[in-house]
Design an enzyme around this catalytic site. Structure first.
Site: not given
Length: 336
Positions: A185, A282, A312
């Site tokens: 991320s 996501d 996500h």
């Protein structure tokens, strides 16, 4: 009595069918547990207190993430906490080392958490598995977080940790010439940024980058359709992402700098081979896919995997999370 039981049974079937219907979306099927997590997150967002990015919010978010990323214990991994003393700060580090290895790859892990959470090694379970499955030494860095420390504090911390990894890994059986940057991320964007920073500063040669659901464009100009398709209702919302970026890099113009947004790097042909993992539901999916495509177009070796039915961070999809770890480990074995 039979009639009552029949009514109860019918009601339960209707409720189960209603809950199961949550897995059907306009963009395809989502896995059952992630669908439940999405509903719970939407209710919390509607009726709960707004995130203030305080220490208590950070601790709560960390605890929730640890629960969602919890994996069975992994044998044969030696874990050691460490510190990196710098002139104006001390960074907490954690080593993961397989038993009885020599000249193995070394991995710098940069955790996710939208630049404001993720400290205290919340991805500890994941790193134990990555260490075990890849046969690599892993060093995780607890970098400085926003909003207390804005860009480029985290990037500099990660780069200094990279230099420390190069210095210290030979004494632990690692081969500093087989160097991997791993990030998830926000950490994925930082990993790509460290690749670029190392090129700019004539730093260590990086053998591979492993980017899991990465953020590669803080400006939002290259976010693609996924940011609109999954703007709300899938845990990480477009609004949340905007707020987190504001906390991390308040200077809007600076968000176009390649060190902050690697999607704008003009020398992608100099980047190392990459493994890029994306989740279907996501808002950041297109950023990861487009960055992988740009690397490929620049002539870089890339393995890109999309994982259907997931949100996500692969929250709620532990089997997929395990598969992503295995795929990452396989890429390290092949590329490094």
């Amino acid at each position: 009595m039979i009639e009552i039981l029949l009514v109860v049974f019918v009601v339960l079937v209707v409720i189960a069918a209603w809950i199961y219907s949550w897995t059907f979306t306009a963009h395809g099927r989502i896995e059952f547990l992630p669908a439940l997590i999405c509903r719970a997150a939407a209710l919390a967002s509607r009726y709960g207190s707004p995130v203030t990015y305080s220490e208590s919010d950070r601790a709560s978010a960390n605890a929730s993430t640890v629960r969602l990323m919890n994996l069975p214990a992994t044998p044969g991994v030696i874990v050691e906490d460490d510190q990196l003393e710098l002139p104006d700060r001390t960074l907490q580090l954690r080593w993961y080392r397989p038993e009885n290895v020599e000249n193995c790859p070394v991995v710098l892990n940069i955790h996710g958490g939208a630049w404001w959470m993720g400290n205290d090694f919340i991805d500890d379970a994941v790193m134990r598995h990555l260490c075990h499955e890849s046969g690599s030494i892993v060093l995780s860095v607890d970098y400085r977080l926003a909003p207390e420390h804005v860009y480029p504090a985290a990037l500099e911390d990660c780069y200094q940790s990279l230099l420390y990894l190069i210095e210290q890994s030979p004494s632990r059986g690692g081969d500093a010439a087989r160097l991997v940057l791993h990030g998830t991320s926000a950490g994925g964007g930082l990993a790509a940024g460290v690749c670029l920073l190392s090129l700019q500063r004539g730093g260590p040669a990086i053998s591979m980058q492993a980017l899991v659901v990465p953020v590669t464009d803080l400006s939002g100009q290259r976010s693609g359709e996924s940011l609109q398709d999954f703007a709300s209702g899938y845990v990480l919302t477009a609004s949340d992402l905007s707020d987190m970026i504001d906390n991390y890099l308040p200077d809007v113009a600076a968000r176009l700098q390649p060190l902050a947004s690697p999607a704008y790097a003009e020398n992608l042909h100099e980047f190392p081979p990459a493994f890029v993992a994306t989740a279907q539901f996501d808002p950041l999916r297109d950023q990861g896919e487009d960055f992988a495509d740009a690397l490929k177009a620049a002539g870089v070796q890339v393995v890109s995997n999309g994982y259907p039915g997931t949100i996500h961070g692969f929250f709620g999809s532990k089997n997929v999370l395990r598969q992503c770890i295995s795929d990452t480990a396989q890429a390290i074995r092949v590329m490094v």
